[in-house]
Write an enzyme that holds these catalytic residues in place. Structure first.
Site, mmCIF file in Angstrom:
data_model
loop_
_atom_site.group_PDB
_atom_site.id
_atom_site.type_symbol
_atom_site.label_atom_id
_atom_site.label_comp_id
_atom_site.label_asym_id
_atom_site.label_seq_id
_atom_site.Cartn_x
_atom_site.Cartn_y
_atom_site.Cartn_z
ATOM 1 N N ASP A 45 1.051 -0.891 -0.210
ATOM 2 C CA ASP A 45 -0.146 0.304 -0.521
ATOM 3 C C ASP A 45 0.553 1.562 0.333
ATOM 4 O OD1 ASP A 45 0.744 -0.180 3.127
ATOM 5 O OD2 ASP A 45 -1.291 -0.387 3.430
ATOM 6 N N SER A 46 2.064 1.464 -0.021
ATOM 7 C CA SER A 46 2.920 2.479 -0.211
ATOM 8 C C SER A 46 2.987 2.504 -1.179
ATOM 9 C CB SER A 46 4.500 1.590 0.143
ATOM 10 O OG SER A 46 4.585 1.039 -0.968
ATOM 11 N N ASP A 84 -0.662 -6.327 0.516
ATOM 12 C CA ASP A 84 -0.766 -5.850 1.247
ATOM 13 C C ASP A 84 -2.409 -5.893 1.557
ATOM 14 O OD1 ASP A 84 1.221 -5.365 2.559
ATOM 15 O OD2 ASP A 84 1.536 -2.865 1.923
ATOM 16 N N LYS A 112 -0.531 -9.909 2.972
ATOM 17 C CA LYS A 112 0.401 -9.013 4.737
ATOM 18 C C LYS A 112 -0.591 -8.006 5.531
ATOM 19 C CE LYS A 112 3.621 -5.858 4.266
ATOM 20 N NZ LYS A 112 2.817 -4.661 4.645
ATOM 21 N N GLU A 114 -0.364 -5.483 9.012
ATOM 22 C CA GLU A 114 -0.029 -5.087 9.648
ATOM 23 C C GLU A 114 -0.643 -4.729 10.970
ATOM 24 O OE1 GLU A 114 1.489 -1.469 6.732
ATOM 25 O OE2 GLU A 114 0.187 -0.827 8.897
ATOM 26 N N GLU A 181 9.647 -3.160 10.668
ATOM 27 C CA GLU A 181 9.952 -2.492 10.639
ATOM 28 C C GLU A 181 9.910 -1.699 11.352
ATOM 29 O OE1 GLU A 181 8.204 1.003 7.385
ATOM 30 O OE2 GLU A 181 7.309 -0.734 7.386
#
Length: 266
Positions: A45-46, A84, A112, A114, A181
């Site tokens: 999602d970057s 993501d 993925k 978070e 991270e």
């Protein structure tokens, strides 16, 4: 490149060979990354920041990630693809299943998410249904407002102890990979040793099982000009993007990147 599978990545951890990962959002860079030997492509999602120009990842949608995942799949030549789940894309179990299904159908091999130990139920239910999950811990950009900015996580002993416990709990719940991270290098090393699944780091020192960077960062491309401490510009001194990608692979495999200057202390 021979097809990289989850079994391949687990084998690399057991052998002590570092895993190479980069973000990727399109077919052309997927092909170029595979040609250079990148083993894992992360459709992150970057893209909300480096492609769309947003100041965070929060506006990115599942449909956008599915679109880019499908693009990456079309250019892929053997790499393992992770996609993501976006902000609020797994707030309920129904959302989690629906959105994970979209990304897997678009071409992802793993999704993925978070967070921390609260993810355990979602991870367990996805794993039971055949969806491999990577748990992203430490600095989780989707929680940037709660965290008070992009800050190193796990620096005090209470946070570190909790992160170690959470990593073990998420592995037990079925997480097949962990991404750390912006955590202190020593803590990342401890977590890597404590779990059997591959641990990938970004700003987490050199002792993790592999490394990931945002593609645009490692090519020296930035809208803001602000470069995180853990980034190295691999285009410096290289004649082509292929050479830069190949240099990244060589330095990760050779454990010369990241250096001490790219990591954080407690």
């Amino acid at each position: 490149m021979p097809d990289i599978t989850l079994t391949t990545l687990q084998s690399l951890k057991l052998k002590g060979e570092k895993i190479t990962m980069l973000t990727c959002y399109d077919a052309t860079f997927a092909h170029a990354s595979c040609q250079a030997g990148i083993e894992v492509l992360l459709v992150g999602d970057s893209l909300g920041m480096v492609l769309q120009g947003n100041d965070s990842t929060l506006p990115v949608t599942t449909d956008e990630l599915a679109y880019h995942t499908a693009s990456v799949k079309r250019g892929n030549d053997g790499a393992f693809i992770i996609a993501d789940l976006p902000f609020m894309g797994y707030a309920t179990l129904e959302q989690t299943f629906q959105n994970a299904g979209k990304l897997m159908q678009a071409g992802a091999h793993m999704i993925k998410v978070e967070g921390a130990v609260w993810l355990a139920e979602s991870i367990r239910l996805l794993a039971e249904r055949g969806v491999p999950v990577c748990a992203h811990m430490g600095l989780t950009p989707q929680s940037v407002n709660l965290l008070g900015g992009y800050k190193v996580q796990g620096r005090n002993e209470a946070q570190a102890r909790q992160m170690r416990a959470d990593a073990i709990a998420l592995e037990q719940a079925g997480a097949a990979m962990i991404l750390l991270e912006c955590v202190p290098s020593e803590l990342a090393a401890e977590i890597t040793q404590a779990v059997k699944v591959p641990v990938i780091g970004i700003g987490a020192g050199s002792a993790t099982d592999g490394q990931v960077l945002v593609l645009h960062d490692m090519l020296g491309l930035s809208i803001t000009g602000r470069v995180p401490k853990f980034v190295k510009n691999f285009m410096t001194g290289q004649a082509s993007i292929h050479d830069a990608l190949s240099a990244y692979v060589a330095e990760v495999k050779g454990v010369t990147f990241p250096g001490a200057e790219h990591g954080f202390s407690a």
